[in-house]
Scaffold this motif. Structure first.
Motif, PDB file in Angstrom:
ATOM      1  N   LYS A  71     -16.379 -16.397  -7.497  1.00 28.55           N
ATOM      2  CA  LYS A  71     -15.600 -16.570  -6.270  1.00 28.55           C
ATOM      3  C   LYS A  71     -15.765 -15.351  -5.370  1.00 28.55           C
ATOM      4  O   LYS A  71     -16.022 -14.240  -5.829  1.00 28.55           O
ATOM      5  CB  LYS A  71     -14.132 -16.803  -6.610  1.00 28.55           C
ATOM      6  N   LYS A  72     -15.594 -15.569  -4.072  1.00 23.46           N
ATOM      7  CA  LYS A  72     -15.808 -14.513  -3.092  1.00 23.46           C
ATOM      8  C   LYS A  72     -14.917 -13.307  -3.329  1.00 23.46           C
ATOM      9  O   LYS A  72     -15.369 -12.166  -3.215  1.00 23.46           O
ATOM     10  CB  LYS A  72     -15.572 -15.051  -1.677  1.00 23.46           C
ATOM     11  N   ASP A  73     -13.646 -13.548  -3.662  1.00 24.89           N
ATOM     12  CA  ASP A  73     -12.745 -12.412  -3.847  1.00 24.89           C
ATOM     13  C   ASP A  73     -13.143 -11.579  -5.069  1.00 24.89           C
ATOM     14  O   ASP A  73     -13.018 -10.352  -5.062  1.00 24.89           O
ATOM     15  CB  ASP A  73     -11.293 -12.860  -3.939  1.00 24.89           C
ATOM     16  N   GLU A  74     -13.660 -12.227  -6.108  1.00 28.70           N
ATOM     17  CA  GLU A  74     -14.134 -11.490  -7.281  1.00 28.70           C
ATOM     18  C   GLU A  74     -15.353 -10.658  -6.922  1.00 28.70           C
ATOM     19  O   GLU A  74     -15.476  -9.500  -7.335  1.00 28.70           O
ATOM     20  CB  GLU A  74     -14.490 -12.456  -8.410  1.00 28.70           C
ATOM     21  N   LEU A  75     -16.264 -11.242  -6.151  1.00 26.57           N
ATOM     22  CA  LEU A  75     -17.469 -10.535  -5.725  1.00 26.57           C
ATOM     23  C   LEU A  75     -17.115  -9.351  -4.823  1.00 26.57           C
ATOM     24  O   LEU A  75     -17.660  -8.252  -4.979  1.00 26.57           O
ATOM     25  CB  LEU A  75     -18.409 -11.499  -5.012  1.00 26.57           C
ATOM     26  N   ALA A  76     -16.168  -9.562  -3.901  1.00 23.40           N
ATOM     27  CA  ALA A  76     -15.743  -8.481  -3.006  1.00 23.40           C
ATOM     28  C   ALA A  76     -15.105  -7.348  -3.799  1.00 23.40           C
ATOM     29  O   ALA A  76     -15.323  -6.165  -3.493  1.00 23.40           O
ATOM     30  CB  ALA A  76     -14.772  -9.018  -1.960  1.00 23.40           C
ATOM     31  N   ASP A  77     -14.318  -7.689  -4.831  1.00 25.29           N
ATOM     32  CA  ASP A  77     -13.703  -6.655  -5.672  1.00 25.29           C
ATOM     33  C   ASP A  77     -14.768  -5.835  -6.386  1.00 25.29           C
ATOM     34  O   ASP A  77     -14.654  -4.603  -6.491  1.00 25.29           O
ATOM     35  CB  ASP A  77     -12.755  -7.277  -6.698  1.00 25.29           C
ATOM     36  N   LYS A  78     -15.799  -6.496  -6.888  1.00 25.34           N
ATOM     37  CA  LYS A  78     -16.878  -5.781  -7.581  1.00 25.34           C
ATOM     38  C   LYS A  78     -17.625  -4.854  -6.631  1.00 25.34           C
ATOM     39  O   LYS A  78     -17.928  -3.713  -6.968  1.00 25.34           O
ATOM     40  CB  LYS A  78     -17.853  -6.774  -8.216  1.00 25.34           C
ATOM     41  N   ILE A  79     -17.921  -5.340  -5.437  1.00 27.69           N
ATOM     42  CA  ILE A  79     -18.624  -4.522  -4.441  1.00 27.69           C
ATOM     43  C   ILE A  79     -17.760  -3.326  -4.058  1.00 27.69           C
ATOM     44  O   ILE A  79     -18.236  -2.194  -3.967  1.00 27.69           O
ATOM     45  CB  ILE A  79     -19.004  -5.360  -3.202  1.00 27.69           C
ATOM     46  N   GLY A  80     -16.458  -3.583  -3.832  1.00 21.56           N
ATOM     47  CA  GLY A  80     -15.536  -2.504  -3.482  1.00 21.56           C
ATOM     48  C   GLY A  80     -15.461  -1.441  -4.559  1.00 21.56           C
ATOM     49  O   GLY A  80     -15.439  -0.244  -4.271  1.00 21.56           O
ATOM     50  N   ALA A  81     -15.434  -1.879  -5.812  1.00 23.20           N
ATOM     51  CA  ALA A  81     -15.374  -0.941  -6.934  1.00 23.20           C
ATOM     52  C   ALA A  81     -16.642  -0.095  -6.984  1.00 23.20           C
ATOM     53  O   ALA A  81     -16.586   1.117  -7.245  1.00 23.20           O
ATOM     54  CB  ALA A  81     -15.171  -1.691  -8.237  1.00 23.20           C
ATOM     55  N   MET A  82     -17.799  -0.712  -6.739  1.00 24.77           N
ATOM     56  CA  MET A  82     -19.065   0.030  -6.758  1.00 24.77           C
ATOM     57  C   MET A  82     -19.128   1.057  -5.625  1.00 24.77           C
ATOM     58  O   MET A  82     -19.717   2.124  -5.770  1.00 24.77           O
ATOM     59  CB  MET A  82     -20.244  -0.943  -6.687  1.00 24.77           C
ATOM     60  N   LEU A  83     -18.507   0.713  -4.491  1.00 30.00           N
ATOM     61  CA  LEU A  83     -18.522   1.613  -3.332  1.00 30.00           C
ATOM     62  C   LEU A  83     -17.370   2.601  -3.344  1.00 30.00           C
ATOM     63  O   LEU A  83     -17.310   3.499  -2.505  1.00 30.00           O
ATOM     64  CB  LEU A  83     -18.477   0.813  -2.032  1.00 30.00           C
ATOM     65  N   GLY A  84     -16.432   2.412  -4.261  1.00 27.72           N
ATOM     66  CA  GLY A  84     -15.263   3.292  -4.319  1.00 27.72           C
ATOM     67  C   GLY A  84     -14.285   3.023  -3.199  1.00 27.72           C
ATOM     68  O   GLY A  84     -13.498   3.897  -2.837  1.00 27.72           O
TER      69      GLY A  84
END
Length: 86
Positions: A67-80
């Motif tokens: 899901k988009k929100d899960e993907l956005a959370d992963k990207i956010g975590a990688m970017l800090g």
């Protein structure tokens, strides 16, 4: 003063049979046809009885859908990044 009577959609016997049939692998559509109800009504009742399991959707390649929100959370975590920044 008028008193209202609650209409019972499913008898205890129907509910017991529905849950047993669903647990045995009978499809929601088949149960709905047998009871003269809509598939949505059967799903709602099975959900209230806490036995319904929603279908798991897959991509065209057979992978689990992300899901988009899960993907956005992963990207956010990688970017800090923090939640508001995302």
């Amino acid at each position: 003063m008028a008193t209202s009577t609650k209409t019972v959609n499913y008898t205890p016997e129907q509910t017991t049979k529905m849950v047993a049939d669903y647990a045995a692998g009978v499809t929601v559509e088949t149960i709905a046809t047998e009871l003269g109800k809509s598939a949505r009504s059967i799903i709602a009742k099975l959900s209230r009885e806490k036995v319904y399991k929603a279908k798991e959707y897959k991509t065209k390649t057979g992978d689990t859908v992300v899901k988009k929100d899960e993907l956005a959370d992963k990207i956010g975590a990688m970017l800090g990044a923090t939640e508001p920044e995302m």
